[in-house]
Design a protein around this motif. Structure first.
Motif, PDB file in Angstrom:
ATOM      1  N   ASP A 146      10.155  38.502  -7.712  1.00 39.06           N
ATOM      2  CA  ASP A 146       8.867  37.839  -7.492  1.00 39.06           C
ATOM      3  C   ASP A 146       8.918  36.682  -6.497  1.00 39.06           C
ATOM      4  O   ASP A 146       7.903  36.013  -6.283  1.00 39.06           O
ATOM      5  CB  ASP A 146       8.305  37.309  -8.819  1.00 39.06           C
ATOM      6  N   PHE A 147      10.085  36.442  -5.883  1.00 36.40           N
ATOM      7  CA  PHE A 147      10.222  35.277  -5.009  1.00 36.40           C
ATOM      8  C   PHE A 147      11.007  35.613  -3.751  1.00 36.40           C
ATOM      9  O   PHE A 147      11.738  36.599  -3.699  1.00 36.40           O
ATOM     10  CB  PHE A 147      10.933  34.133  -5.752  1.00 36.40           C
ATOM     11  N   GLU A 148      10.828  34.753  -2.757  1.00 35.31           N
ATOM     12  CA  GLU A 148      11.662  34.779  -1.565  1.00 35.31           C
ATOM     13  C   GLU A 148      12.712  33.679  -1.721  1.00 35.31           C
ATOM     14  O   GLU A 148      12.399  32.564  -2.136  1.00 35.31           O
ATOM     15  CB  GLU A 148      10.833  34.540  -0.297  1.00 35.31           C
ATOM     16  N   TYR A 149      13.929  33.989  -1.389  1.00 33.81           N
ATOM     17  CA  TYR A 149      15.033  33.046  -1.538  1.00 33.81           C
ATOM     18  C   TYR A 149      15.163  32.179  -0.280  1.00 33.81           C
ATOM     19  O   TYR A 149      15.130  32.704   0.841  1.00 33.81           O
ATOM     20  CB  TYR A 149      16.338  33.794  -1.762  1.00 33.81           C
ATOM     21  N   ILE A 150      15.320  30.872  -0.466  1.00 37.56           N
ATOM     22  CA  ILE A 150      15.441  29.963   0.677  1.00 37.56           C
ATOM     23  C   ILE A 150      16.845  29.370   0.772  1.00 37.56           C
ATOM     24  O   ILE A 150      17.568  29.628   1.736  1.00 37.56           O
ATOM     25  CB  ILE A 150      14.395  28.839   0.608  1.00 37.56           C
ATOM     26  N   GLY A 151      17.252  28.565  -0.206  1.00 36.55           N
ATOM     27  CA  GLY A 151      18.584  28.004  -0.125  1.00 36.55           C
ATOM     28  C   GLY A 151      18.910  27.066  -1.260  1.00 36.55           C
ATOM     29  O   GLY A 151      18.027  26.487  -1.896  1.00 36.55           O
ATOM     30  N   GLN A 152      20.199  26.913  -1.514  1.00 38.33           N
ATOM     31  CA  GLN A 152      20.687  26.006  -2.544  1.00 38.33           C
ATOM     32  C   GLN A 152      20.660  24.571  -2.019  1.00 38.33           C
ATOM     33  O   GLN A 152      20.731  24.327  -0.808  1.00 38.33           O
ATOM     34  CB  GLN A 152      22.110  26.383  -2.951  1.00 38.33           C
ATOM     35  N   THR A 153      20.566  23.629  -2.928  1.00 31.43           N
ATOM     36  CA  THR A 153      20.586  22.215  -2.549  1.00 31.43           C
ATOM     37  C   THR A 153      21.774  21.484  -3.166  1.00 31.43           C
ATOM     38  O   THR A 153      22.464  20.726  -2.484  1.00 31.43           O
ATOM     39  CB  THR A 153      19.302  21.503  -3.019  1.00 31.43           C
ATOM     40  N   THR A 154      21.998  21.721  -4.447  1.00 32.14           N
ATOM     41  CA  THR A 154      23.017  20.970  -5.155  1.00 32.14           C
ATOM     42  C   THR A 154      23.640  21.797  -6.272  1.00 32.14           C
ATOM     43  O   THR A 154      23.165  22.887  -6.602  1.00 32.14           O
ATOM     44  CB  THR A 154      22.412  19.684  -5.783  1.00 32.14           C
ATOM     45  N   TRP A 155      24.684  21.228  -6.828  1.00 32.48           N
ATOM     46  CA  TRP A 155      25.427  21.862  -7.907  1.00 32.48           C
ATOM     47  C   TRP A 155      25.785  20.772  -8.900  1.00 32.48           C
ATOM     48  O   TRP A 155      26.272  19.706  -8.511  1.00 32.48           O
ATOM     49  CB  TRP A 155      26.677  22.497  -7.312  1.00 32.48           C
ATOM     50  N   PRO A 188      24.745  29.194   3.613  1.00 31.21           N
ATOM     51  CA  PRO A 188      24.860  29.580   5.028  1.00 31.21           C
ATOM     52  C   PRO A 188      23.738  30.489   5.495  1.00 31.21           C
ATOM     53  O   PRO A 188      23.429  30.548   6.682  1.00 31.21           O
ATOM     54  CB  PRO A 188      26.225  30.275   5.095  1.00 31.21           C
ATOM     55  N   SER A 189      23.142  31.204   4.569  1.00 35.56           N
ATOM     56  CA  SER A 189      22.011  32.078   4.895  1.00 35.56           C
ATOM     57  C   SER A 189      21.166  32.263   3.654  1.00 35.56           C
ATOM     58  O   SER A 189      21.615  31.994   2.529  1.00 35.56           O
ATOM     59  CB  SER A 189      22.504  33.438   5.393  1.00 35.56           C
ATOM     60  N   ARG A 190      19.942  32.753   3.853  1.00 37.37           N
ATOM     61  CA  ARG A 190      19.092  33.041   2.701  1.00 37.37           C
ATOM     62  C   ARG A 190      19.690  34.174   1.874  1.00 37.37           C
ATOM     63  O   ARG A 190      19.586  34.180   0.643  1.00 37.37           O
ATOM     64  CB  ARG A 190      17.687  33.390   3.160  1.00 37.37           C
ATOM     65  N   ALA A 191      20.330  35.127   2.551  1.00 38.05           N
ATOM     66  CA  ALA A 191      20.950  36.244   1.848  1.00 38.05           C
ATOM     67  C   ALA A 191      22.111  35.763   0.976  1.00 38.05           C
ATOM     68  O   ALA A 191      22.318  36.278  -0.134  1.00 38.05           O
ATOM     69  CB  ALA A 191      21.445  37.283   2.848  1.00 38.05           C
ATOM     70  N   ALA A 192      22.861  34.779   1.456  1.00 34.61           N
ATOM     71  CA  ALA A 192      23.978  34.245   0.679  1.00 34.61           C
ATOM     72  C   ALA A 192      23.474  33.548  -0.577  1.00 34.61           C
ATOM     73  O   ALA A 192      24.071  33.655  -1.659  1.00 34.61           O
ATOM     74  CB  ALA A 192      24.792  33.272   1.534  1.00 34.61           C
ATOM     75  N   PHE A 193      22.358  32.826  -0.452  1.00 35.90           N
ATOM     76  CA  PHE A 193      21.762  32.175  -1.623  1.00 35.90           C
ATOM     77  C   PHE A 193      21.279  33.222  -2.618  1.00 35.90           C
ATOM     78  O   PHE A 193      21.485  33.092  -3.832  1.00 35.90           O
ATOM     79  CB  PHE A 193      20.599  31.286  -1.176  1.00 35.90           C
ATOM     80  N   GLN A 194      20.664  34.276  -2.122  1.00 37.95           N
ATOM     81  CA  GLN A 194      20.185  35.336  -2.997  1.00 37.95           C
ATOM     82  C   GLN A 194      21.340  35.965  -3.779  1.00 37.95           C
ATOM     83  O   GLN A 194      21.231  36.201  -4.986  1.00 37.95           O
ATOM     84  CB  GLN A 194      19.464  36.414  -2.187  1.00 37.95           C
ATOM     85  N   LYS A 195      22.461  36.221  -3.100  1.00 38.79           N
ATOM     86  CA  LYS A 195      23.610  36.816  -3.778  1.00 38.79           C
ATOM     87  C   LYS A 195      24.151  35.885  -4.869  1.00 38.79           C
ATOM     88  O   LYS A 195      24.516  36.338  -5.963  1.00 38.79           O
ATOM     89  CB  LYS A 195      24.722  37.137  -2.787  1.00 38.79           C
ATOM     90  N   MET A 196      24.201  34.569  -4.576  1.00 46.02           N
ATOM     91  CA  MET A 196      24.676  33.617  -5.565  1.00 46.02           C
ATOM     92  C   MET A 196      23.790  33.647  -6.810  1.00 46.02           C
ATOM     93  O   MET A 196      24.283  33.681  -7.946  1.00 46.02           O
ATOM     94  CB  MET A 196      24.696  32.208  -4.968  1.00 46.02           C
ATOM     95  N   VAL A 197      22.475  33.659  -6.609  1.00 46.63           N
ATOM     96  CA  VAL A 197      21.540  33.674  -7.740  1.00 46.63           C
ATOM     97  C   VAL A 197      21.683  34.975  -8.529  1.00 46.63           C
ATOM     98  O   VAL A 197      21.709  34.962  -9.765  1.00 46.63           O
ATOM     99  CB  VAL A 197      20.090  33.507  -7.246  1.00 46.63           C
ATOM    100  N   GLU A 198      21.801  36.091  -7.827  1.00 46.47           N
ATOM    101  CA  GLU A 198      21.940  37.384  -8.511  1.00 46.47           C
ATOM    102  C   GLU A 198      23.246  37.472  -9.295  1.00 46.47           C
ATOM    103  O   GLU A 198      23.285  38.008 -10.408  1.00 46.47           O
ATOM    104  CB  GLU A 198      21.848  38.512  -7.488  1.00 46.47           C
ATOM    105  N   ASP A 199      24.324  36.945  -8.732  1.00 49.33           N
ATOM    106  CA  ASP A 199      25.609  36.946  -9.441  1.00 49.33           C
ATOM    107  C   ASP A 199      25.535  36.105 -10.713  1.00 49.33           C
ATOM    108  O   ASP A 199      26.061  36.484 -11.765  1.00 49.33           O
ATOM    109  CB  ASP A 199      26.717  36.406  -8.533  1.00 49.33           C
ATOM    110  N   ASN A 200      24.879  34.940 -10.618  1.00 48.65           N
ATOM    111  CA  ASN A 200      24.730  34.069 -11.783  1.00 48.65           C
ATOM    112  C   ASN A 200      23.799  34.679 -12.820  1.00 48.65           C
ATOM    113  O   ASN A 200      23.995  34.491 -14.026  1.00 48.65           O
ATOM    114  CB  ASN A 200      24.226  32.695 -11.357  1.00 48.65           C
TER     115      ASN A 200
END
Length: 326
Positions: free
Chosen positions: A116-125, A298-310
């Protein structure tokens, strides 16, 4: 001829959509930008949104405001942004729980974090810190695990609620170490940590920023951090992995999303401007002062993969623990 004509039409449509997207990016932002946050004012997520929003406002020469929409473990904010106009002017800064844990815990969130969303990027951890009280002398990871194995079910651990990050981290740790402890849920960090300090509960996993002051003042033992790298805020504390538990890397991430259908060119611009903002030394200093570690995608795709893995990681944990919705 029909096939050739269809191909030409498809090419023209793709070209038109590309031009529309670039035009939208060239005009973005054309007015007020709202960052919706699913937690109350003064929380870590709210503070991160305001620090970043202030910098983006100066860059974009348009007002950027933060709208707080707390409730349902932070999930009301993404539910609201899902329905917003997909033009980049309404964004959500959200976190691990609303996008990776709550979908498995709550029966009806009215959104799917993966579609339901477009992925933009991570900010913090936000790393979590495993801490114990001073009463039992369990001041190292080896001592804690050894005691838990020799006295199954005798140790208690506090969390800030059933199915929360602090709860599932402990469940993950018990599974990986073959130990069994009793869960004592609370409604928030303050009371949970107070009871650990007082000896009513033996240990807890909570954010490093909230537990570090108690460690520095000698009220709690710092055992290990939850991430695979030592925390910049407390580099002297070892990681769970260093302590002998492989593949243990978890915490609370924060990141930006937009409504599904937001033009790619707009998303790319926001992603680039977000990373420039996070690279600013003054912004980084403010975010690190909150106890956050700045992380750029580094990219929107990289952020998406991180979210999907989590999403997979926390979903498997919630199911294994038995807190997943039926």
């Amino acid at each position: 001829m029909r096939t050739w004509t269809s191909q030409v039409r498809a090419a023209l449509l793709a070209c038109t959509l590309s031009l529309v997207g670039h035009a939208a990016a060239a005009q973005f932002p054309s007015g007020l930008v709202t960052i919706v946050v699913g937690f109350p004012p003064g929380t870590s997520t709210d503070s991160v949104a305001r620090i970043i929003g202030e910098k983006l406002s100066a860059k974009w020469k348009q007002p950027v405001i933060v709208e707080n929409k707390p409730g349902v473990g932070g999930s009301l904010a993404p539910a609201q942004v899902k329905r917003a106009k997909p033009d980049g002017h309404t964004l959500v800064l959200t976190a691990t729980a609303p996008m990776n844990i709550n979908p498995f815990v709550y029966a009806d969130l009215n959104y799917d974090p993966l579609t339901d969303f477009e992925y933009i990027g991570q900010t913090t951890w936000l790393p979590y810190l495993l801490v114990t009280n001073k009463q039992k002398g369990l001041d190292s990871f080896d001592k804690l695990v050894s005691y838990a194995k020799n006295h199954p079910g005798s140790l208690t651990f506090a969390s800030i609620g059933l199915g929360t990050t602090s709860h599932l981290l402990m469940e993950m740790l018990m599974k990986k170490t073959g130990t069994s402890m009793v869960h004592v849920p609370y409604k928030g960090s303050s009371q949970a940590q107070t009871d650990v300090i007082g000896g009513n509960v033996d240990l807890t996993f909570d954010t490093l920023v909230s537990t570090a002051p108690h460690v520095k003042e000698g009220r709690l033992n710092a055992i290990a951090v939850s991430t695979d790298q030592r925390a910049k805020l407390a580099p002297e504390i070892p990681t769970i992995q260093e302590s002998g538990v492989p593949d243990f890397n978890a915490g609370a991430w924060l990141g930006f999303f937009a409504p599904k259908g937001t033009p790619a060119a707009v998303l790319d611009q926001i992603h680039a401007d977000l990373n420039l903002t996070l690279d600013d030394p003054a912004v980084r200093a403010k975010l690190q002062a909150l106890g956050s570690e700045v992380v750029t995608s580094p990219s929107r795709a990289a952020f998406q993969k991180m979210v999907e893995d989590n999403y997979q990681l926390w979903g498997d944990t919630a199911k294994a623990v038995g807190v997943a919705k039926k």
